[in-house]
Design an enzyme around this catalytic site. Structure first.
Site, short mmCIF file in Angstrom:
data_model
loop_
_atom_site.label_atom_id
_atom_site.label_comp_id
_atom_site.label_asym_id
_atom_site.label_seq_id
_atom_site.Cartn_x
_atom_site.Cartn_y
_atom_site.Cartn_z
N LYS A 22 -86.65 -16.45 -39.28
CA LYS A 22 -85.72 -17.03 -38.42
C LYS A 22 -85.26 -18.58 -38.40
O LYS A 22 -84.10 -18.99 -38.31
CB LYS A 22 -86.63 -17.11 -36.91
CG LYS A 22 -86.13 -18.05 -35.85
CD LYS A 22 -86.92 -17.81 -34.56
CE LYS A 22 -88.24 -18.88 -34.58
NZ LYS A 22 -87.64 -20.30 -34.01
N ASN A 23 -86.36 -19.35 -38.93
CA ASN A 23 -85.97 -20.84 -39.16
C ASN A 23 -85.09 -21.08 -40.43
O ASN A 23 -84.84 -22.17 -40.57
CB ASN A 23 -87.30 -21.43 -39.12
CG ASN A 23 -88.00 -21.57 -37.86
OD1 ASN A 23 -87.36 -21.30 -36.81
ND2 ASN A 23 -89.07 -22.15 -37.72
N CYS A 117 -89.70 -29.16 -24.79
CA CYS A 117 -90.22 -27.54 -24.66
C CYS A 117 -91.69 -27.46 -24.37
O CYS A 117 -92.12 -28.97 -24.14
CB CYS A 117 -89.69 -26.88 -25.56
SG CYS A 117 -90.76 -27.23 -27.19
N ARG A 122 -89.90 -33.12 -28.41
CA ARG A 122 -89.03 -32.75 -29.45
C ARG A 122 -87.78 -33.48 -29.20
O ARG A 122 -86.85 -33.21 -29.13
CB ARG A 122 -88.60 -31.38 -28.90
CG ARG A 122 -89.75 -30.41 -28.84
CD ARG A 122 -90.42 -30.04 -30.12
NE ARG A 122 -89.83 -29.56 -30.99
CZ ARG A 122 -89.70 -27.87 -31.02
NH1 ARG A 122 -90.19 -27.27 -30.32
NH2 ARG A 122 -89.15 -27.61 -32.11
N ASP A 305 -96.95 -23.78 -36.95
CA ASP A 305 -96.52 -22.67 -36.70
C ASP A 305 -97.52 -21.31 -36.79
O ASP A 305 -97.23 -20.48 -36.31
CB ASP A 305 -95.12 -22.20 -37.11
CG ASP A 305 -93.90 -23.14 -36.67
OD1 ASP A 305 -92.75 -22.92 -37.42
OD2 ASP A 305 -94.10 -23.84 -35.87
N ARG A 397 -88.22 -14.21 -29.16
CA ARG A 397 -87.46 -15.35 -29.58
C ARG A 397 -87.66 -15.30 -31.25
O ARG A 397 -86.77 -15.66 -31.85
CB ARG A 397 -87.80 -16.72 -29.04
CG ARG A 397 -87.41 -17.05 -27.78
CD ARG A 397 -87.68 -18.38 -27.19
NE ARG A 397 -87.05 -19.26 -28.29
CZ ARG A 397 -87.00 -20.57 -28.13
NH1 ARG A 397 -87.43 -21.23 -27.09
NH2 ARG A 397 -86.09 -21.30 -29.04
C1 EPZ Z 1 -88.92 -26.74 -36.86
O1 EPZ Z 1 -88.85 -27.59 -35.47
C2 EPZ Z 1 -88.98 -25.40 -36.49
N1 EPZ Z 1 -87.84 -25.12 -35.85
C3 EPZ Z 1 -90.23 -25.42 -35.86
O2 EPZ Z 1 -90.47 -23.91 -35.52
C4 EPZ Z 1 -91.44 -25.84 -36.38
O3 EPZ Z 1 -92.71 -25.78 -35.50
C5 EPZ Z 1 -91.29 -27.50 -36.74
O4 EPZ Z 1 -89.99 -27.62 -37.61
C6 EPZ Z 1 -92.36 -28.09 -37.47
O5 EPZ Z 1 -92.55 -27.13 -38.86
C7 EPZ Z 1 -86.98 -24.70 -36.43
O6 EPZ Z 1 -86.79 -24.73 -37.66
C8 EPZ Z 1 -85.66 -23.90 -35.79
P1 EPZ Z 1 -89.48 -31.25 -36.58
P2 EPZ Z 1 -88.19 -29.20 -35.54
O7 EPZ Z 1 -88.23 -32.10 -36.26
O8 EPZ Z 1 -87.23 -29.30 -36.79
C9 EPZ Z 1 -90.75 -35.40 -34.41
C10 EPZ Z 1 -91.21 -22.07 -34.28
O9 EPZ Z 1 -92.15 -21.77 -33.80
N2 EPZ Z 1 -89.22 -35.61 -34.34
O10 EPZ Z 1 -89.97 -31.09 -37.80
O11 EPZ Z 1 -87.64 -29.27 -34.09
C11 EPZ Z 1 -91.13 -34.17 -33.65
O12 EPZ Z 1 -91.45 -34.76 -32.44
C12 EPZ Z 1 -90.65 -23.29 -34.26
O13 EPZ Z 1 -90.51 -21.28 -35.09
C13 EPZ Z 1 -88.83 -36.86 -33.90
O14 EPZ Z 1 -89.86 -37.90 -33.50
O15 EPZ Z 1 -89.41 -29.96 -35.66
C14 EPZ Z 1 -92.12 -33.64 -34.07
O16 EPZ Z 1 -93.42 -34.44 -33.74
C15 EPZ Z 1 -91.23 -24.05 -33.23
N3 EPZ Z 1 -87.57 -37.17 -33.90
C16 EPZ Z 1 -91.96 -33.94 -35.52
O17 EPZ Z 1 -91.06 -34.85 -35.62
C17 EPZ Z 1 -86.63 -36.32 -34.32
O18 EPZ Z 1 -85.31 -36.57 -34.29
C18 EPZ Z 1 -91.66 -32.58 -36.61
O19 EPZ Z 1 -90.57 -32.02 -35.86
C19 EPZ Z 1 -87.06 -34.98 -34.85
C20 EPZ Z 1 -88.38 -34.72 -34.84
#
Ligand code: EPZ
Length: 417
Positions: A22-23, A117, A122, A305, A397
């Site tokens: 999915k990701n 969420c 996020r 995850d 999802r």
């Molecule tokens: C991706 O989410 C995945 N989703 C998530 O999978 C996964 O848990 C996550 O990466 C971490 O591996 C998809 O790829 C669609 P991040 P993402 O930006 O990109 C902070 C699932 O279960 N952050 O890597 O949204 C954030 O708050 C889902 O399949 C900022 O501060 O995660 C977090 O603490 C859930 N500012 C950390 O970075 C930003 O602009 C990592 O988040 C962006 C992120």
């Protein structure tokens, strides 16, 4: 709303085929907005988040042809829209992945700010700061990101945290920027490398994807591509835990063992045994596994995850385990539901202490987010008696036909309409 009913205690056996990731599919589908010609992708998982992003792409004017056997054809040559509306974005935060491609291709994007969420705030500040550095003018009005850019210009970007979708958004935007972009402290998840492979097949010039430094030479335009999406490492990891938590032996087909090194190492530490053969992994476990500690962190460390699924397993392990969640601030929503099934778990901030119990008992429980719902399914497989899981739209999802796959392995599991 659908529910899933599980009568626990059954052993699993046989083979299960892993679906596309999915990701990886989500950013690869939005990358089609960058192409002047048709793209066709196979091994696309049939999950709700993919349906949502295809809906969003057709809303923008892309021609979307869903073919049978998990393939899709996309033609963005006539895309004229540039707005991702709130009602779509709020159902799937990953809609933010249209921002980079729309800006790069059309110089204009209006995307609803994805709300938080269940698992955390996020924020998308790192996406926006990076796009501003590439020359975009970005304002926030009424909950929308309003972005414009005549021509993005290559630059050096250092990410404060290795954000997965942030890395993907900026990498896609930089493909059509003028000159070279170097992004440092990028996320190293395999899904990013999969996206870069597609973009390079479309004519992009990307080096270093999958490492913490990605170099992109901007080009004038991208053509179409054909590509098959990588297997879903989190689905494969979830089925490994399903075998472990029921003391079973199963074979997992169409997966990438190298994407699961840390997860398999941790499961081995607990007493699970593996046999790898190319894209097949045989998982076998006796009951009474050992308690072990995990700490989530960006790839290649233990993936956040897989944290909820792992906690279900540790609920039945011998001894006390410690789980530290460092990526998201509220990813313990499954704990209260596991406690209702008899788990002994205490939370202190970002740390959970799980004292293994001899048995879990089936109960009515509620899914709160995608991976939490997977952890409840796993606990239900091991629990004595019946578990009824509500709000399983969370599960749909990110897991394709999980109840059919588990039933074919011998689980007593049924979806109640
Ligand atoms: C991706 O989410 C995945 N989703 C998530 O999978 C996964 O848990 C996550 O990466 C971490 O591996 C998809 O790829 C669609 P991040 P993402 O930006 O990109 C902070 C699932 O279960 N952050 O890597 O949204 C954030 O708050 C889902 O399949 C900022 O501060 O995660 C977090 O603490 C859930 N500012 C950390 O970075 C930003 O602009 C990592 O988040 C962006 C992120």
């Amino acid at each position: 709303m659908d529910q899933i009913r599980i009568c626990g205690g059954k052993k699993l056996n046989g083979k299960v085929k892993i679906s596309g990731a999915k990701n990886a599919a989500l950013p690869i589908l939005t990358a089609s907005l960058l192409a002047h010609w048709e793209c066709s992708f196979s091994n696309i998982p049939n999950v709700r988040d993919v349906t949502t992003v295809l809906h969003l792409l057709s809303d923008l004017g892309a021609k979307v042809d869903l073919l049978e056997n998990n393939s899709v054809k996309l033609d963005s040559s006539h895309v004229c829209g540039y707005e991702a509306a709130y009602d779509l974005v709020r159902t799937m935060r990953a809609s933010i992945l249209v921002l980079g491609p729309l800006l790069a291709r059309f110089g204009r994007a209006r995307v609803s700010l994805p709300g938080g969420c269940a698992i955390g705030l996020r924020p998308v500040n790192l996406h926006l700061n990076g796009l501003r550095k590439l020359g975009a003018k970005i304002e926030l009005h009424n909950g929308y990101i309003d972005a414009r850019a005549d021509k993005l210009k290559g630059c050096n970007i250092l990410l404060e945290t290795p954000t997965v979708t942030g890395t993907e958004n900026l990498m896609m935007a930089a493909c059509l920027a003028q000159g070279e972009t170097i992004i440092k402290n990028t996320a190293c998840e395999p899904e990013i490398l999969d996206l870069a492979c597609v973009l390079n097949k479309m004519g992009a010039k990307i080096q270093g994807a999958g490492t913490d430094c990605i170099r992109i030479q901007g080009v004038d335009g991208l053509s179409g591509a054909k590509y098959s999406i990588m297997p879903d490492r989190v689905e494969a990891g979830t089925f490994m835990v399903a075998a472990a938590v029921t003391g079973s032996q199963i074979q997992i087909d169409d997966c990438c063992p190298e994407h699961l090194t840390t997860v398999m190492d941790k499961l081995r530490e607990a007493g699970v045994e593996f046999e790898e053969k190319n894209d097949k992994i045989t998982v076998s476990a006796e009951k009474d596994l050992r308690a072990i500690d995990i700490k989530t962190a960006p790839y290649p460390s233990f993936p956040t995850d897989m944290q909820a699924q792992f906690m279900s397993l540790m609920s039945l392990a011998q001894g006390t385990s410690m789980v530290i969640e460092t990526v998201f601030e509220n990813r313990f929503m499954h704990v209260l539901e596991l406690i209702r099934m008899g788990a002994d778990i205490k939370i202190e901030g970002h740390t959970a202490m799980i004292k293994g119990v001899s048995r879990l008992s089936g109960a009515p429980v509620m899914a709160t987010d995608l991976r939490a719902s997977a952890s409840l399914v796993l606990a239900g497989l091991a629990a004595e008696g019946e578990t009824l899981i509500s709000r399983i739209y969370h599960l749909d999802r990110g897991y394709e036909s999980i109840e059919q796959k588990l039933a074919s392995l011998g689980a007593e599991i049924k979806r109640l309409k």
